[in-house]
Structures are given as C-alpha cells and as structure tokens.
Enzyme design. Structure first.
Site, PDB file in Angstrom:
ATOM      1  N   CYS A 135      32.473  51.896  22.744  1.00  0.00           N
ATOM      2  CA  CYS A 135      32.208  53.374  22.369  1.00  0.00           C
ATOM      3  C   CYS A 135      31.221  53.664  23.470  1.00  0.00           C
ATOM      4  O   CYS A 135      30.179  53.234  23.450  1.00  0.00           O
ATOM      5  CB  CYS A 135      31.628  53.707  21.009  1.00  0.00           C
ATOM      6  SG  CYS A 135      30.696  55.134  20.808  1.00  0.00           S
ATOM      7  N   CYS A 158      28.101  55.535  22.360  1.00  0.00           N
ATOM      8  CA  CYS A 158      27.142  54.707  21.616  1.00  0.00           C
ATOM      9  C   CYS A 158      26.270  54.242  22.662  1.00  0.00           C
ATOM     10  O   CYS A 158      24.954  53.822  22.329  1.00  0.00           O
ATOM     11  CB  CYS A 158      27.928  53.676  20.585  1.00  0.00           C
ATOM     12  SG  CYS A 158      29.058  54.485  19.581  1.00  0.00           S
TER      13      CYS A 158
END
Lengths: 112, 309
Positions: free
Chosen positions: A31, A34
């Site tokens: 991600c 993230c």
C-alpha cells in the site's frame, strides 16, 4: 514507544482489553499511501502524550480485516473499551490524524 | 510564535521543496521545509519512477523523496510537519501560520504541488475510500478480480485503466468526449487489453452506492440523451490535477486554473516570494522540472537576501 503488530491472537489483549484507548492502523506492505503515512505514525509513536499505536497487516490478518470490514487501507480507528470508533481513511496530513484522535477521545469520553 | 528567524521557509516537501532546501542550505541560509504529511508529494505515490535521471533501474518515488529530504537535511535544512493555515507575505519579515505555530522568515518559496482533481459530485466526498479512489497504483489491489470504472480520458486515466486491467475482471474507461486525450503510446495497449471497454461521449451524473459503498456509475449518453448505469465495485477518478494554491489565494496572481503566475525565474509579484514546481504556471510538470525550479528559487531567494543587507 514501540509500535506493536497485531494478530488474531493478540488483538484481544492488545486492543480489546487494553486499559487505554489504542489507535489501530490497518495497512499492507504494497500500500503506497501506507508507506507515505509511516513516517507520521513513527513520529506520533514517539510522542509521550500520544495514545499507543498498533498496526494490522491486512495481508497477514485477513480475519481482522474482515471482522472490521476494512475495504481500503490505510484505515485508522481508535478503540476504547473494546469498541472501535469512527474510521479515518488515508489522512491527508499529520494534523488531520492528530485532530481525528483528539476528537475520537473526546467523543468516546462523552458517551461514557 | 516560533522563536527563530528563517532566511527561507519552503512550503511543501516534494521534489521542488527539498531541492530548494538543499540549495538554500548549501548557500548557508537557515531553511525550513513545512510538510503536512511526509516527503515527496505526488512523486511518493509512484512506486516506479523511470524518468528521473541517474537511476538506471528506475526508483521508488517514496524512496527518492526520503533521499531528497535527507540530502537537504545533511546540509542543515530543517523539516517541520504541519499544515499551513495562512500567509503574510508583504514586507521584509513574512509570517507563515501553521497548525504547529507561526513561523517568521525573510523569504518564502511556495512548493505545495498539485492534487488529483475531484469530479465535484455531491456524493463523491462521502464515498472516498468506500469505492471511490484517486490513485489506481495505490488502491488497485483492493479490486482484484472485480469490476471497476475509470473516469477520465487523459494520460492518467489511460495509465490507470492499464494498471487496473491487469488486476480486475473488467475495466470501463468512461470519458465525456468521443476520443481520449491520452498520448498515442497508450493507444495500442488499451485496444489490446481485452477486459477494457470504452464508454465514450458519457457524462457521469452520479455515483451509485448503498450502505457499503459504491455499486455503480450513472451516465448520460451525450449523443442520445439517454441515461445508462454501469455496475461496478470501484470508481477511479482520473480527471486531471489542480494546484494546492489555496493559501496563496488573494495574495498572489493565479491563472484561471489556480496556478501561481511566475516565470522561469520563479519570482512572483511579491519580492522575496517564489513559486516552484507544479504550483507554478509552466509547460511541463515533472519531478525534474520541479527540482530545477527549487534550485532556481533558492538562488533567487539568496540574491534577494544579499540585496537586503
């Protein structure tokens, strides 16, 4: 403060039975957002007056991902007394995350 | 008020900002970068940067951002992580108000970059993160084996459709014109991808949803005036970018799209205030042109400061 990784096994003791509110971040290594948020999580984790931050890798913990119906990451929630609050998805700034946590702590206190 | 006078405050920690910080710090200026999240800006949402020279295998955008930050900090540039809430740019001492306090500085380099533009539908904000995304490389993995729509017709939309076609069962590419605006390099791959379907001349009217999030897209066929619905699990909005120039509104000249009007010398209408990178009116918005702007802006700030003495 160390940022603890959560699993189906330790979720109960680390989050649901925790004595203080906990900020839980659902994330995954692939991600990209993230990754951008990681330095923010690291900085907040070092603050002494911030609540504990614990993380769930959704790739490794699909059961927790499903249980909390996490459909997009990064998703953040404040757990208090075993209950999750509202969710914050992909905050645009550190300030937004800090404000979210402050508001969540306030709201959850008022409910008690 | 933070009790330190900076020579330059750089708003935004992308390639323009940290290059400005590097040049300013190496010139001996007290330089501070104000960043609201983490370094890199748009660059940090790309896992493979292939058009920044010096990396023969390409480089991860976030990793490159951290290198730029560390490179500037090695020479004494500082970083603070706060959101800018207001600017006072006139006079010799300028103030940058932030969520982390007010800062004073002699020059300001504005390098806030740009963000994906939203479609502007009323339900869009609510559905963000519940089926609506602005970054296919970030969120595409969530739609593995599912059906998605990409809204837009430019390079970003074309690249997003190709990225998603590798993961998803079906990708609708929904565009309001009869042809895409994307560069010709995308044409063959798009036509070859069997699971991409073009929906052209389509004016998107609403994002359909239930309690769990997105369920579809409703659009009007501009040729016939008929309404149609697509059933999708996710919507990727790729309708261009808009500059993050809100703090400069009313203070500096902006063009009709909101970009700060400044030439290649990065100078704005206010002495000691510069615009670098994607926030500036310019013909090519790339990491390398942003970095170049940062260097030019730092040099301009240095010259302005020596004129003050």
């Amino acid at each position: 403060m160390e940022i603890i990784s959560l699993t189906s096994e330790n979720f109960e003791s680390e989050v649901l039975q925790a004595e203080t509110p906990v900020l839980v971040e659902f994330w995954a290594p692939w991600c990209i957002y993230c990754k951008r948020l990681a330095p923010v999580i690291g900085r907040l984790g070092e603050l002494e007056d911030f609540i504990p931050i614990k993380t769930v890798n959704v790739d490794e913990q699909p059961e927790l991902e499903e249980r909390y119906d996490v459909r997009v990451i990064p998703t953040l929630m404040v757990f208090k007394n075993g209950e999750p609050g509202e969710r914050l998805i992909a905050p645009l700034s550190q300030h937004q995350l800090e404000t979210f946590v402050t508001d969540q702590l306030k709201e959850q206190t008022e409910e008690l | 008020m933070i009790n330190k006078m900076y020579d330059t405050i750089i708003v935004g920690g992308g390639p323009a900002g940290y290059t400005a910080a590097l040049y300013a710090a190496r010139s001996g200026l007290a330089a501070l970068v104000l960043e609201m999240l983490s370094p890199g800006g748009q660059m940090a949402t790309t896992s493979q940067v292939d058009n920044y020279p010096g990396f023969e295998e390409g480089v991860d955008g976030f990793a490159l951002a951290e290198k730029m930050q560390k490179g500037a900090e090695r020479f004494g540039a500082e970083s603070a992580f706060a959101e800018v809430t207001g600017l006072q740019l006139d006079g010799r001492i300028k103030t940058v108000r932030t969520t982390g306090g007010d800062y004073q500085t002699r020059t300001v380099i504005l390098a806030m970059g740009a963000s994906p533009r939203t479609l502007g539908l009323p339900e869009e904000q609510d559905l963000r993160g519940r089926g609506v995304s602005y970054c296919a490389t970030c969120d595409g993995m969530f739609y593995r084996g599912k059906t998605v729509a990409v809204l837009g017709g430019g390079n970003t939309a074309a690249a997003d459709a190709l990225t998603l076609a590798k993961l998803c069962k079906k990708v609708y590419l929904v565009h309001r014109r009869d042809t895409l605006r994307a560069d010709s390099v995308y044409e063959q791959p798009l036509l070859k991808a069997e699971n991409i379907e073009f929906i052209l001349n389509a004016r998107v009217k609403s994002m359909l949803h239930d309690d769990n999030g997105v369920t579809g897209v409703a659009y009007e066929d501009k040729m016939t005036g008929e309404m149609h619905e697509l059933t999708v699990d996710g919507i990727f909005v790729a309708v261009g970018r808009s500059p993050n120039t809100a703090p400069a509104e009313g203070l500096l000249e902006l063009d009709k799209s909101g970009y700060i009007v400044a030439g290649e010398d990065t100078k704005t209408g206010i002495p000691g205030v510069y615009a670098a990178g994607d926030v500036r009116v310019k013909p090519l918005r790339q990491i390398i042109t942003a970095a170049a702007d940062g260097a030019v802006a730092a040099k301009a700030a240095e010259e302005y400061l020596s004129g003050l003495k």
